[in-house]
Design a protein around this motif. Structure first.
Motif, PDB file in Angstrom:
ATOM      1  N   ILE A 193       0.808 -47.548 -27.779  1.00  0.00           N
ATOM      2  CA  ILE A 193       0.170 -47.387 -29.087  1.00  0.00           C
ATOM      3  C   ILE A 193       0.756 -48.379 -30.079  1.00  0.00           C
ATOM      4  O   ILE A 193       0.075 -48.824 -31.013  1.00  0.00           O
ATOM      5  CB  ILE A 193       0.357 -45.939 -29.597  1.00  0.00           C
ATOM      6  CG1 ILE A 193      -0.346 -44.959 -28.657  1.00  0.00           C
ATOM      7  CG2 ILE A 193      -0.170 -45.773 -31.011  1.00  0.00           C
ATOM      8  CD1 ILE A 193      -0.113 -43.518 -28.989  1.00  0.00           C
ATOM      9  N   GLU A 218       2.329 -43.955 -23.783  1.00  0.00           N
ATOM     10  CA  GLU A 218       2.176 -43.683 -25.201  1.00  0.00           C
ATOM     11  C   GLU A 218       2.811 -44.771 -26.060  1.00  0.00           C
ATOM     12  O   GLU A 218       2.408 -45.003 -27.194  1.00  0.00           O
ATOM     13  CB  GLU A 218       2.785 -42.326 -25.546  1.00  0.00           C
ATOM     14  CG  GLU A 218       1.992 -41.145 -24.990  1.00  0.00           C
ATOM     15  CD  GLU A 218       2.576 -39.815 -25.415  1.00  0.00           C
ATOM     16  OE1 GLU A 218       3.778 -39.791 -25.776  1.00  0.00           O
ATOM     17  OE2 GLU A 218       1.848 -38.830 -25.395  1.00  0.00           O
ATOM     18  N   ALA A 273       1.529 -44.856 -36.128  1.00  0.00           N
ATOM     19  CA  ALA A 273       0.074 -44.878 -36.241  1.00  0.00           C
ATOM     20  C   ALA A 273      -0.389 -44.015 -37.414  1.00  0.00           C
ATOM     21  O   ALA A 273      -1.308 -44.393 -38.157  1.00  0.00           O
ATOM     22  CB  ALA A 273      -0.551 -44.388 -34.938  1.00  0.00           C
ATOM     23  N   VAL A 274       0.258 -42.857 -37.603  1.00  0.00           N
ATOM     24  CA  VAL A 274      -0.064 -41.983 -38.730  1.00  0.00           C
ATOM     25  C   VAL A 274       0.249 -42.683 -40.050  1.00  0.00           C
ATOM     26  O   VAL A 274      -0.545 -42.648 -40.995  1.00  0.00           O
ATOM     27  CB  VAL A 274       0.717 -40.654 -38.628  1.00  0.00           C
ATOM     28  CG1 VAL A 274       0.592 -39.854 -39.930  1.00  0.00           C
ATOM     29  CG2 VAL A 274       0.208 -39.827 -37.458  1.00  0.00           C
ATOM     30  N   LEU A 330       5.595 -35.289 -32.788  1.00  0.00           N
ATOM     31  CA  LEU A 330       4.937 -36.480 -32.260  1.00  0.00           C
ATOM     32  C   LEU A 330       5.944 -37.551 -31.857  1.00  0.00           C
ATOM     33  O   LEU A 330       6.998 -37.689 -32.493  1.00  0.00           O
ATOM     34  CB  LEU A 330       3.984 -37.063 -33.311  1.00  0.00           C
ATOM     35  CG  LEU A 330       2.773 -36.211 -33.703  1.00  0.00           C
ATOM     36  CD1 LEU A 330       1.914 -36.966 -34.714  1.00  0.00           C
ATOM     37  CD2 LEU A 330       1.946 -35.834 -32.483  1.00  0.00           C
ATOM     38  N   TRP A 372       3.201 -42.611 -32.341  1.00  0.00           N
ATOM     39  CA  TRP A 372       2.190 -41.850 -33.078  1.00  0.00           C
ATOM     40  C   TRP A 372       2.569 -41.728 -34.549  1.00  0.00           C
ATOM     41  O   TRP A 372       1.687 -41.715 -35.426  1.00  0.00           O
ATOM     42  CB  TRP A 372       2.004 -40.469 -32.456  1.00  0.00           C
ATOM     43  CG  TRP A 372       1.154 -40.486 -31.231  1.00  0.00           C
ATOM     44  CD1 TRP A 372       1.557 -40.380 -29.939  1.00  0.00           C
ATOM     45  CD2 TRP A 372      -0.263 -40.642 -31.186  1.00  0.00           C
ATOM     46  NE1 TRP A 372       0.488 -40.453 -29.085  1.00  0.00           N
ATOM     47  CE2 TRP A 372      -0.648 -40.614 -29.818  1.00  0.00           C
ATOM     48  CE3 TRP A 372      -1.253 -40.803 -32.154  1.00  0.00           C
ATOM     49  CZ2 TRP A 372      -1.972 -40.744 -29.419  1.00  0.00           C
ATOM     50  CZ3 TRP A 372      -2.578 -40.937 -31.758  1.00  0.00           C
ATOM     51  CH2 TRP A 372      -2.923 -40.903 -30.397  1.00  0.00           C
TER      52      TRP A 372
END
Length: 246
Positions: A154, A151, A81-82, A74, A78
């Protein structure tokens, strides 16, 4: 492997190992100073504290393992975000588990005495204002098409999440269960989230400049990112110490 992929993997490895170690310490914590899940009902019940440490410790270790594995696949936004999503689940679930254990203990024996005094909520307005500015700058970069990869946007949602998470610290009902509450820990956590939001804004600004990839830039951004995160952790733990929580 390009510089960005190397930075992403190193970031995931460093942060993942750190979380695994912290999770293991939390899972096995007994009554050591500064270790374990230390908010809410855990101050009123030894049973609730033990159960909360087991649940939060396991969750933090799993988060660390997940970050290490996902860092190979990823992109960094991301991964952040995780990370935030995992903690967004761990914290309320652990609090609810501690609350349930305390209530079960309360049914079996006399309930511990609770503080009756009114607590004035701390003022976190300046931290909310700063985070709003950082989010605004990031949105300007996104709207103007300055960000090279969609992306990366994010990260703006990460900033919004931090901003939303800071708001409850102005009304820290959870912390009011601690008799010695003075607001220092709430302010420390608000400051820590502001530091992380500033780091995200800096990353977006650098991405908007579209600099030429180089090992020096990779190392520099890695140091800035990890430095901001560890400083935020330091601020949070220091404020908890000043509050008298350990």
């Amino acid at each position: 492997m390009n510089g960005y992929e190397l930075l992403r993997i190193l970031y995931g490895l460093f942060l993942g190992v750190f979380l695994i170690v912290m999770g293991a310490l939390t899972f096995t914590a007994k009554d050591e100073p500064g270790i374990g899940f230390r908010i809410g009902y855990t101050y009123l019940s030894e049973r609730a504290r033990r159960r909360a440490n087991r649940v939060s410790g396991a969750g933090i270790m799993l988060t660390g393992v997940l970050l290490i594995l996902l860092s190979f696949f990823l992109p960094m936004p991301w991964l952040m975000a995780v990370l935030l999503s995992c903690f967004g689940v761990i914290i309320p679930v652990t609090y609810l588990v501690a609350k349930r254990e305390y209530e079960l203990e309360e049914l079996s024996e006399e309930a511990p005495e609770k503080p009756e005094r009114k607590i004035r909520p701390p003022r976190v307005g300046k931290y909310l204002a700063l985070q709003t500015v950082f989010v605004g700058l990031s949105l300007v970069l996104l709207i103007n098409g300055k960000l090279p990869d969609r992306e990366i946007s994010i990260l703006i949602f990460v900033q919004l999440f931090l901003l939303a998470l800071t708001v409850p610290f102005s009304q820290p009902l959870v912390f009011q269960l601690a008799p010695k509450f003075k607001g220092k820990m709430a302010l420390g956590f608000a400051k820590a989230m502001t530091v992380v939001s500033a780091m995200v804004a800096l990353q977006l600004a650098v991405a908007a400049l579209k600099p030429k990839a180089s090992p020096l830039l990779v190392v520099l951004m890695l140091l800035v990112s990890l430095g901001a995160i560890f400083y935020a952790v330091f601020v949070a733990l220091t404020s908890a110490y000043e509050e008298g929580y350990y």
